[in-house]
Every structure is written in C-alpha cells, then in structure tokens.
Design a protein around this motif. Sequence first.
Motif, PDB file in Angstrom:
ATOM      1  N   GLN A   1       0.844  -1.201   0.000  1.00  0.00           N
ATOM      2  CA  GLN A   1       0.000   0.000   0.000  1.00  0.00           C
ATOM      3  C   GLN A   1       0.882   1.255   0.000  1.00  0.00           C
ATOM      4  O   GLN A   1       1.382   1.673   1.030  1.00  0.00           O
ATOM      5  CB  GLN A   1      -0.902   0.014   1.242  1.00  0.00           C
TER       6      GLN A   1
ATOM      7  N   CYS B   1      -5.088  -6.296  -0.316  1.00  0.00           N
ATOM      8  CA  CYS B   1      -3.923  -6.166  -1.188  1.00  0.00           C
ATOM      9  C   CYS B   1      -3.433  -7.574  -1.526  1.00  0.00           C
ATOM     10  O   CYS B   1      -2.905  -8.276  -0.663  1.00  0.00           O
ATOM     11  CB  CYS B   1      -2.812  -5.378  -0.516  1.00  0.00           C
TER      12      CYS B   1
ATOM     13  N   PRO C   1      -1.651   5.120   4.664  1.00  0.00           N
ATOM     14  CA  PRO C   1      -2.719   4.119   4.715  1.00  0.00           C
ATOM     15  C   PRO C   1      -3.196   3.781   6.127  1.00  0.00           C
ATOM     16  O   PRO C   1      -4.317   3.313   6.312  1.00  0.00           O
ATOM     17  CB  PRO C   1      -2.069   2.887   4.054  1.00  0.00           C
TER      18      PRO C   1
END
Length: 387
Positions: free
Chosen positions: A65, A138, A172
């Motif tokens: 991320q 992810c 994030p």
Amino acid sequence: MNENSFENDESMLALEKRLGISRRSFLQMCAAMAATMGLPKGAEAAMAKAVATKKRPSVIWLHFQECTGCTESLLRAEHPTLEKLILDIISLDYHETLFAAAGHQAEAARRSAMKANKGKYILVVEGAIPTRDNGIYCKIGGQTAIEMLKECAADAAAVIAIGSCASWGGMPSTPPNPTGAMSAGEVLGKVIPNIPGCPPNPYNFLSTVVHFLTFGKLPEVDDFGRPKFAYSRLIHENCERRAHFDAGRFALEFGDEGHKKGYCLYKLGCKGPETHANCPAILFGDVGNASWPVGTGHPCIGCTEKGIAFAKPIHALAELKSVRPPAGFPGIIEDQGKGASTGALILAAAVAGAAAGAGAMMAKNLGKNVKLDEGDAHKKQEERNPS
C-alpha cells in the motif's frame, strides 16, 4: 586513499567500464558515503573494493500500500547517475514497477531469485501491509501482502523497510484505517532496519546497501530501526533557518514579509524541532542549494518520525526537544530607526512638563494632607481629654 592507488587495479578498471563513470567520481561517492556514515579512515577504500569485486547482492523489492514515491525518488537521483549505478551495485531481481515481465513470468522470476540466493538476498519492502479481514485488501499473484512478505522474509539475509508507509504504516494507517494497515516490522513481529521518509532520501538507502555489501552487516540503528548515520540528529540542528529561530524571527503566514525573507517556519507548524533526519545536510534531487521542503518555504511535516506525519496536524506547533527560544523576542519585523520629528519633540516636552507639574502639585498637596492629618489628631485628642 586516492585515484592513483587504483591506477593498475584490474577490478577498478572493469568497474569503470561497467558503470561508464570515472574512477575519480566513483571514489568520491564512496568517500562521501563513508563520511556520512561516520566510518573510520580507509572505509571508503573497502567500499570501493567491495563494489568492484564482490558479487552483486540479489534484491527482492516488494510493493504494497503506497504511491511508488519511494521508487520514483530512487530513480531520480543522479549523484552520479544513480539510476544506472544502483542497478550495477545490486542485482534487482524483482521489482513490480521496473519489471518488463508481468503476471506468471514476474512471480516465477521472484521465486527463482529467492531459491538461487537463499539466505543471501536483501528484501526491500515499500508500502504498508493491510491486515484486516486476513489481508484481502492487497493481493499480488494470488497471495495477500501478509503472505508474500512472510514468505520472502523467511530466507532473506536482511529486510529493509523503505519509506514511511513500510516503516510506520504511513498514510494508509491514518484513522480510521479501514484496511488495518501496518508497518512491515509489525507484521513480521520484530524491529527491522527502516529508511523512513515520504519519500525517503535515496542516498540513505544506497549507503545502507553498500554498508551491507562491504561489511556483511547493516549499519547501527536507533530504537526505531533507523540507521544512526542518517537519523541521529534533529532537522532543527542543521536547518539554514535556525539562526532566525534563535533570534525570534518567524513567518506568521505564507507570503508575509517574514516568509519572503526566509524567516523560521516554526510558527507555521514546522516539525523540524522534533524530527530526526539529514534532509538539510544532503538535500533532495541533486538540484543544488535549498532543495528540501523547508529550503523551498514549506514547513517540515515530520515524515521520518513515527506518530508525527499523517498523525499530527500540519500546522500544529512542534514539540521542542532540544532547545527553546529565549523568553524575550524582538518583533517579528523590526522597523528601521528614524530621528524624532520636531512635532514629536514638542509633544514629548509638553508631556514631560505636565508630568513635572503634576508631581509638584502632588508633593504640595501631600504636605497639606499630612498637616491636616496632624491637626485632626490633636483636635481629637483634646476632645477625649477636656481637662
């Protein structure tokens, strides 16, 4: 050490041909890195020899991320031509952004490099790792970021987190953190070397890799895993605006007189007094003087410090960790001195005269009041003793 000592060294001649740069430029870079890391005299020669003779370490570079800003920063460094040099110092065997291969080919290359260099490769992690709902936010090649990180870290000689996202969780992980983003170290359950920054300075990463290549170990780190050669001092200590801080000259608004004159940005929220990094010393982008945020007129946001960038409001005042400004400050903008006008002198004289007259009257009245008080006291005494 100098260039002449390597004049007939075949390994250096081969390196010069391979990199396409002069030995002098390469040796100057090694000397600069050794000095930056505080290494003893002669370390630059060991660095140069290691790069020239040792097998390039295999590097597996993972992306999770993030915005790829760490890689972009690395590719734009040119001191000298780092975008070429970094590919010759290391063997970059897996990097999603730079790979020509894709899909099954890319994943096959990663696993092949891991197998061939088991226990010897360097794992570089860029980006935070989402952990909520078993990490489904992810996935790469059918694996979650958690699975891929743990698989690659298991047989790595060293794991390095690059950038604030991999080091602390970064953007994030800011509240409400819907994906449960964490740092690489938190997911692995241990402190790992961190090269924080948003983006980090590429030379801090390069110096760390060359140190590993030369001495077989990573440089000394602080309690947060940051190499001490780059993150042991506060930005405030080396800032070119420090003199204005000490003198009490601050910019109060963007574009005001103080901001135009280059005054200290502390009151605009600069986090330099509580952020450890070498930004003002080595700058960014190889474009010359003042090429870092504070140098260009923007407050430091503390991106190399855990719990400051992305957690503390940009314009909130920094905690002063090392020094405090003097109690009495001159004005923000001092007016130039001018001689008093005739009118001002007349007014001052009138005020002084009035004050003197008022003082004389007060003294005169004070004497009267004292006599009056004495007379009243005598009269009251007679009333009490009429005889």
